[in-house]
Write a protein that holds these residues in place. Sequence first.
Motif, PDB file in Angstrom:
ATOM      1  N   UNK B  49      10.941  -2.042   7.044  1.00  0.00           N
ATOM      2  CA  UNK B  49      12.200  -1.285   8.158  1.00  0.00           C
ATOM      3  C   UNK B  49      13.332  -2.792   7.904  1.00  0.00           C
ATOM      4  N   UNK B  54      17.694  -0.878  12.640  1.00  0.00           N
ATOM      5  CA  UNK B  54      16.138  -0.313  14.158  1.00  0.00           C
ATOM      6  C   UNK B  54      17.112  -0.954  15.566  1.00  0.00           C
ATOM      7  N   UNK B  57      19.662   1.283  16.220  1.00  0.00           N
ATOM      8  CA  UNK B  57      18.718   3.458  17.142  1.00  0.00           C
ATOM      9  C   UNK B  57      18.511   3.048  18.268  1.00  0.00           C
ATOM     10  N   UNK B  58      18.090   1.412  18.107  1.00  0.00           N
ATOM     11  CA  UNK B  58      17.192   1.142  19.657  1.00  0.00           C
ATOM     12  C   UNK B  58      17.577   1.260  21.032  1.00  0.00           C
ATOM     13  N   UNK B  62      17.116  -6.253  17.116  1.00  0.00           N
ATOM     14  CA  UNK B  62      15.673  -6.116  16.862  1.00  0.00           C
ATOM     15  C   UNK B  62      15.647  -7.376  15.323  1.00  0.00           C
ATOM     16  N   UNK B  67       4.277 -11.419  12.844  1.00  0.00           N
ATOM     17  CA  UNK B  67       2.758 -10.520  14.275  1.00  0.00           C
ATOM     18  C   UNK B  67       1.943 -10.963  13.490  1.00  0.00           C
ATOM     19  N   UNK B  69      -1.580  -8.748  16.204  1.00  0.00           N
ATOM     20  CA  UNK B  69      -2.160  -8.758  17.149  1.00  0.00           C
ATOM     21  C   UNK B  69      -2.818  -8.093  16.829  1.00  0.00           C
ATOM     22  N   UNK B  78       1.499  -9.764  10.009  1.00  0.00           N
ATOM     23  CA  UNK B  78       2.649  -9.047   8.584  1.00  0.00           C
ATOM     24  C   UNK B  78       3.851  -9.466   9.536  1.00  0.00           C
ATOM     25  N   UNK B  79       5.008  -9.049   8.788  1.00  0.00           N
ATOM     26  CA  UNK B  79       6.380  -8.830   9.650  1.00  0.00           C
ATOM     27  C   UNK B  79       6.892  -7.681   9.390  1.00  0.00           C
ATOM     28  N   UNK B  80       7.439  -7.396  10.449  1.00  0.00           N
ATOM     29  CA  UNK B  80       8.015  -6.308  11.243  1.00  0.00           C
ATOM     30  C   UNK B  80       9.318  -6.750  11.979  1.00  0.00           C
ATOM     31  N   UNK B  81       9.913  -5.859  12.515  1.00  0.00           N
ATOM     32  CA  UNK B  81      11.278  -5.431  13.128  1.00  0.00           C
ATOM     33  C   UNK B  81      10.737  -5.776  14.670  1.00  0.00           C
ATOM     34  N   UNK B  82      11.195  -7.052  15.378  1.00  0.00           N
ATOM     35  CA  UNK B  82      11.051  -6.926  16.751  1.00  0.00           C
ATOM     36  C   UNK B  82      11.724  -7.593  17.445  1.00  0.00           C
ATOM     37  N   UNK B  83      11.608  -7.250  18.911  1.00  0.00           N
ATOM     38  CA  UNK B  83      12.848  -7.655  19.966  1.00  0.00           C
ATOM     39  C   UNK B  83      13.261  -8.857  19.550  1.00  0.00           C
ATOM     40  N   UNK B  86      12.043 -12.369  21.661  1.00  0.00           N
ATOM     41  CA  UNK B  86       9.869 -11.927  21.531  1.00  0.00           C
ATOM     42  C   UNK B  86      10.101 -12.587  20.004  1.00  0.00           C
TER      43      UNK B  86
END
Lengths: 213, 95
Positions: B49, B54, B57-58, B62, B67, B69, B78-83, B86
């Motif tokens: 991503x 992101x 679009x959001x 981000x 993360x 969880x 793993x790694x991903x898009x977060x606000x 956060x």
Amino acid sequence: MKGLLQSLPVVGKVFLDVQPEEVWAFWRFMQDHFHTSVVNKRDALEMQLVAQALDALGVQSRERFLRNFTTTIGRRVYTPFEVGVPRGGWDLWSQVIVCVHEHQHVVQHDREGLSFEVSYLADRAARARWEAEAYRSNLELHFWRYGTTPSAQRMAEMLSDYGCRPEDVDVAAKSLALSAVSVRRGAVINEATHVALRWLDEHVPRLRAKGVV
Amino acid sequence: MKSCAVASVFAACLFAHCRPTDRCLRGATRCSHNVAEICDADGSYHELADCDLVSEQSGAPFVCAFVDETTEDGRVTGHTCVPADEAGADEGDDR
């Protein structure tokens, strides 16, 4: 099952969560935005040939390919249903979801050019990536509608139907699970979903889960 | 003949979407700038991503972050898009 119930005469209306004309208008909007056309899969000679080839190669039975799978080639979306007409396996909401899924393939086609189609056919790891990305739209729409995300593992396991290896499915499951983490935090990752949500927010806001902004 | 072979390899590379070899462990993730990447079954990183996209679009910023969880699918790391508000400072490979 739901599609079958929706297709019943008279009583079918009870099971309609989204109206046939809304589904039709949504598809029209997506087609206009992405400049795509929709073709009934059974009427398309090229799909009959693909179905025959897949059957001969032992990848998938001809009937299953023609009945259960929507296919996109370039800017043509081949559907095994008539848009806005529910039937077994294709209830109206699932027609909305598959519309977004297939249009994410169009986004991939625009973004990657010919290498998208070639790698989709020739490289199972690549095919798993493309499909995981498109299935992310299913996940995003599910969150918009219900406020939860479906099981990434179960979603990824569908890739076995696409000739992907177990190791490809594992990566797709992780990819979808990480995407779900973002989506639950309000992320819209796929372009097709972004476009679709604009229409859905405007025209069928009643379907959106409470609390989803 | 030789130039034909070179051209064929080049074309094959182009169509197969070749990229420099950076063998990685299947399922490993990382942040590359503000893009989350995941290692596929063939051992190379690919975009998961683009967090800048992101953000657009959001309607909120981000960033790529690590993360950890527990979900119905089990533990997800793993790694991903977060606000952006956060995100921790954590970066690097996840293996």
